[in-house]
Design a protein around this motif. Structure first.
Motif, mmCIF file in Angstrom:
data_model
loop_
_atom_site.group_PDB
_atom_site.id
_atom_site.type_symbol
_atom_site.label_atom_id
_atom_site.label_comp_id
_atom_site.label_asym_id
_atom_site.label_seq_id
_atom_site.Cartn_x
_atom_site.Cartn_y
_atom_site.Cartn_z
ATOM 1 N N MET A 1 -84.727 -37.517 37.825
ATOM 2 C CA MET A 1 -85.112 -36.131 37.625
ATOM 3 C C MET A 1 -84.021 -35.459 36.778
ATOM 4 O O MET A 1 -82.852 -35.518 37.134
ATOM 5 C CB MET A 1 -85.241 -35.456 39.005
ATOM 6 C CG MET A 1 -85.650 -34.033 38.969
ATOM 7 S SD MET A 1 -85.839 -33.220 40.597
ATOM 8 C CE MET A 1 -86.783 -34.376 41.543
ATOM 9 N N ASP A 2 -84.414 -34.841 35.674
ATOM 10 C CA ASP A 2 -83.417 -34.190 34.829
ATOM 11 C C ASP A 2 -83.098 -32.786 35.350
ATOM 12 O O ASP A 2 -83.763 -32.268 36.245
ATOM 13 C CB ASP A 2 -83.856 -34.166 33.365
ATOM 14 C CG ASP A 2 -85.042 -33.259 33.085
ATOM 15 O OD1 ASP A 2 -85.377 -32.412 33.926
ATOM 16 O OD2 ASP A 2 -85.639 -33.405 32.001
ATOM 17 N N TYR A 3 -82.053 -32.186 34.762
ATOM 18 C CA TYR A 3 -81.561 -30.919 35.269
ATOM 19 C C TYR A 3 -82.594 -29.799 35.156
ATOM 20 O O TYR A 3 -82.694 -28.951 36.047
ATOM 21 C CB TYR A 3 -80.259 -30.530 34.562
ATOM 22 C CG TYR A 3 -79.532 -29.425 35.280
ATOM 23 C CD1 TYR A 3 -78.875 -29.675 36.481
ATOM 24 C CD2 TYR A 3 -79.550 -28.129 34.800
ATOM 25 C CE1 TYR A 3 -78.237 -28.667 37.177
ATOM 26 C CE2 TYR A 3 -78.908 -27.104 35.484
ATOM 27 C CZ TYR A 3 -78.256 -27.384 36.670
ATOM 28 O OH TYR A 3 -77.626 -26.373 37.363
ATOM 29 N N LEU A 4 -83.376 -29.784 34.084
ATOM 30 C CA LEU A 4 -84.392 -28.750 33.926
ATOM 31 C C LEU A 4 -85.458 -28.844 35.014
ATOM 32 O O LEU A 4 -85.921 -27.820 35.536
ATOM 33 C CB LEU A 4 -85.032 -28.823 32.542
ATOM 34 C CG LEU A 4 -84.112 -28.439 31.386
ATOM 35 C CD1 LEU A 4 -84.823 -28.640 30.051
ATOM 36 C CD2 LEU A 4 -83.604 -27.017 31.527
ATOM 37 N N GLU A 5 -85.820 -30.059 35.392
ATOM 38 C CA GLU A 5 -86.789 -30.245 36.467
ATOM 39 C C GLU A 5 -86.206 -29.798 37.805
ATOM 40 O O GLU A 5 -86.892 -29.193 38.624
ATOM 41 C CB GLU A 5 -87.229 -31.707 36.536
ATOM 42 C CG GLU A 5 -88.418 -31.927 37.448
ATOM 43 C CD GLU A 5 -88.925 -33.359 37.412
ATOM 44 O OE1 GLU A 5 -89.476 -33.791 38.452
ATOM 45 O OE2 GLU A 5 -88.774 -34.039 36.397
ATOM 46 N N ILE A 6 -84.925 -30.095 38.007
ATOM 47 C CA ILE A 6 -84.245 -29.659 39.235
ATOM 48 C C ILE A 6 -84.240 -28.136 39.310
ATOM 49 O O ILE A 6 -84.562 -27.549 40.352
ATOM 50 C CB ILE A 6 -82.813 -30.224 39.305
ATOM 51 C CG1 ILE A 6 -82.857 -31.732 39.541
ATOM 52 C CG2 ILE A 6 -81.992 -29.525 40.391
ATOM 53 C CD1 ILE A 6 -81.519 -32.427 39.408
#
Length: 98
Positions: A1-6
């Motif tokens: 999971m990338d930071y934008l999704e987090i």
């Protein structure tokens, strides 16, 4: 999971009572405490804790407890900012955010 999704899952920047409510539930569930157990551990009456969680309006006492006991930062609870959460805490909280 990338930071934008987090950030999206944490609802970063969303300060609505509904978003705070969801983050409070996720933080409590991460702790594995029931509402009654967490309230007792935080030194807050159960009814007060339940009311704060449901309304998405945590007291300073409750947020201080989450920070000292579980390293869940005020910025996460109130604004969804995951940046100051330790990675293990963040991963546990993400399991409980929908």
């Amino acid at each position: 999971m990338d930071y934008l999704e987090i950030e999206k899952r944490c609802r970063r920047g969303d300060t609505s009572p509904e978003a705070i409510h969801k983050r409070l539930i996720a933080a409590r569930m991460m702790s594995s405490f029931s509402q009654k157990e967490l309230a007792a551990s935080a030194g807050i009456k159960y009814t007060t804790f339940r009311s704060q969680e449901q309304a998405g309006a945590p007291s300073v006492q409750l947020m201080t407890y989450f920070l000292s006991a579980f390293q869940v930062d005020f910025n996460f609870i109130l604004g969804g900012d995951p940046a100051r959460l330790p990675s293990d805490v963040l991963q546990e909280i993400l399991k409980h955010l929908d």
